[in-house]
Write an enzyme that holds these catalytic residues in place. Structure first.
Site, PDB file in Angstrom:
ATOM      1  N   ARG A   1      -1.839  -5.425  -0.571  1.00  0.00           N
ATOM      2  CA  ARG A   1      -1.295  -6.630  -1.206  1.00  0.00           C
ATOM      3  C   ARG A   1      -2.391  -7.473  -1.857  1.00  0.00           C
ATOM      4  O   ARG A   1      -2.158  -8.109  -2.895  1.00  0.00           O
ATOM      5  CB  ARG A   1      -0.492  -7.440  -0.194  1.00  0.00           C
TER       6      ARG A   1
ATOM      7  N   ARG B   1       1.454   0.106  10.932  1.00  0.00           N
ATOM      8  CA  ARG B   1       2.023  -1.183  11.329  1.00  0.00           C
ATOM      9  C   ARG B   1       2.331  -1.991  10.073  1.00  0.00           C
ATOM     10  O   ARG B   1       1.539  -2.854   9.684  1.00  0.00           O
ATOM     11  CB  ARG B   1       1.054  -1.918  12.242  1.00  0.00           C
TER      12      ARG B   1
ATOM     13  N   ASP C   1       3.688  -4.778   7.605  1.00  0.00           N
ATOM     14  CA  ASP C   1       3.856  -6.224   7.762  1.00  0.00           C
ATOM     15  C   ASP C   1       5.315  -6.655   7.631  1.00  0.00           C
ATOM     16  O   ASP C   1       6.142  -5.907   7.129  1.00  0.00           O
ATOM     17  CB  ASP C   1       3.123  -6.954   6.619  1.00  0.00           C
TER      18      ASP C   1
ATOM     19  N   TYR D   1       0.859   4.118  -0.580  1.00  0.00           N
ATOM     20  CA  TYR D   1       1.702   2.939  -0.745  1.00  0.00           C
ATOM     21  C   TYR D   1       2.091   2.797  -2.204  1.00  0.00           C
ATOM     22  O   TYR D   1       1.345   3.189  -3.107  1.00  0.00           O
ATOM     23  CB  TYR D   1       0.962   1.661  -0.317  1.00  0.00           C
TER      24      TYR D   1
END
Lengths: 251, 251
Positions: free
Chosen positions: A198, A50, A52, A110
């Protein structure tokens, strides 16, 4: 019933993230509509991650079930004709019944794109975060090493995170220095908490700017408190880069 | 009074073009505000080219007058700190009084980015136009040659074009084949009519798709009627690539 797996890439700039929202455009919402138009029946569309609002993906994995006999190349062509230019299907295939992208995902990678120079080229601004001021990449790389292994990431999740467990295992965490003041941070792990990458990047930038020491990280893990970590780095620099699925293990 | 020349690049995606509009954000409007904040007095900001909504620039030229003694590096730093990430000042210098970017511009080069493959990478979609179906690049290159020299471009300007004369001189018009199904069209000329480059590109795409022959172009110039030319290619593929100024002639 056939189960169809899709691998897609998207530019997240225009979307309120992956997950369907009642009012805002989302990648899942746009893709679900496209699949329903192409397959001509309602579907349930599941995704592996999911992402962002504003986060990009090089290889999101999604799946849906269909009773249609339509060949895979036709489905892929139909979807790409229907989808906007910022969402593309890269690959489609029929998979075993019961395939669920989230359950099948055993690791995710990521990438976070950073720029440490004065003038970020304007055409890269939607895909890269500029770090202000001078940074010490050696310290950031040292900090990145502390995230390797199994840790309680309570200090590195947003207040909105609803995950029941906060223990996560990180198998890759390092920086690559690229050309012209560009750099990237790569992190791989089994699963991630909300905003975890993040917040890690924001904390590593703090370390690079001298606002925190790499050696402070063990104590930060101990604190289990988001308020002591660095800021949440902007979504636009973050890319879901790779998802390793159970079936890939065969190889 | 000093006259300050600015060279800037911008991603036009978020803007209603260069020229100030009453309600929509424009590059000139955002830049004018930034200059007024940095210089601390009202200014008139002139630009060399009124790029359309969504058109990008690698080197727009602008100028303003100021009574301030502030050094150029300070002005540039202040502006880049104030401007959003999609507008960057690349160069600033003091120029002779009376410098007006439009009057000083003796030639402009535009680049139009095209993609002829099946799947345009999503991160290039804001900066490139995909051509559907098969194209014949040889025919497009042949068509491009017909635009060289001095012609009446009445067939290649929008209905909103208010230029009094329609004779323009084109000194460069050709395609470059790039990697991975990317190509670019380069056109240079003294001045351009409204939408002229985009209508030329739309017409060359028609030629590539076999909807028109390169040999039809002389008759199309003769017709002096927009309705016989190809469609206006999307703004997002167009870049103001270079502006040659009178002062550059010294070199």
């Amino acid at each position: 019933m056939r189960t169809i797996k899709l691998v897609l890439e998207y530019d997240g700039t225009a979307y309120a993230g992956w997950q369907i929202q009642p009012h805002d455009p989302t990648v899942q919402g746009v893709l679900k509509n496209a699949v329903e138009l192409v397959m001509n029946h309602p579907i349930i569309l599941n995704g592996a991650s999911r992402t962002d609002a504003g986060v990009h993906a090089h290889c999101q994995v999604a799946a849906f079930q269909t009773s249609s006999e339509r060949p895979i190349p036709d489905i892929m062509k139909g979807l790409n004709a229907m989808l906007p230019a910022d969402i593309r299907i890269c690959h489609a295939e029929e998979v075993h019944p019961g395939f669920h992208p989230r359950a099948e995902a055993i690791a995710k990678t990521y990438r976070y794109a950073l720029f440490s120079g004065r003038k970020l080229p304007v055409f890269q601004h939607p895909y890269c975060t500029r770090i202000r001021g001078r940074i010490n990449l050696e310290k950031m790389e040292k900090g990145a090493q502390y995230f390797l292994g199994t840790h309680d990431f309570s200090s590195f999740r947003s207040a909105h995170c609803s995950a029941r467990t906060t223990i996560r295992k990180i198998s890759e965490s390092h920086f690559n220095k690229l050309q012209n003041d560009h750099l990237e941070y790569i992190i791989s792990g089994n699963r991630f908490l909300h905003n975890m990458v993040r917040i890690i990047v924001g904390t590593l930038i703090w370390i690079g700017q001298g606002k925190m020491m790499a050696e402070d990280l063990p104590a930060l893990f101990e604190k289990k408190d988001r308020r002591f970590a660095g800021p949440t780095a902007p979504a636009k620099g973050l890319f879901l880069e790779n998802i390793r699925l159970k079936e890939d293990e065969k190889w």
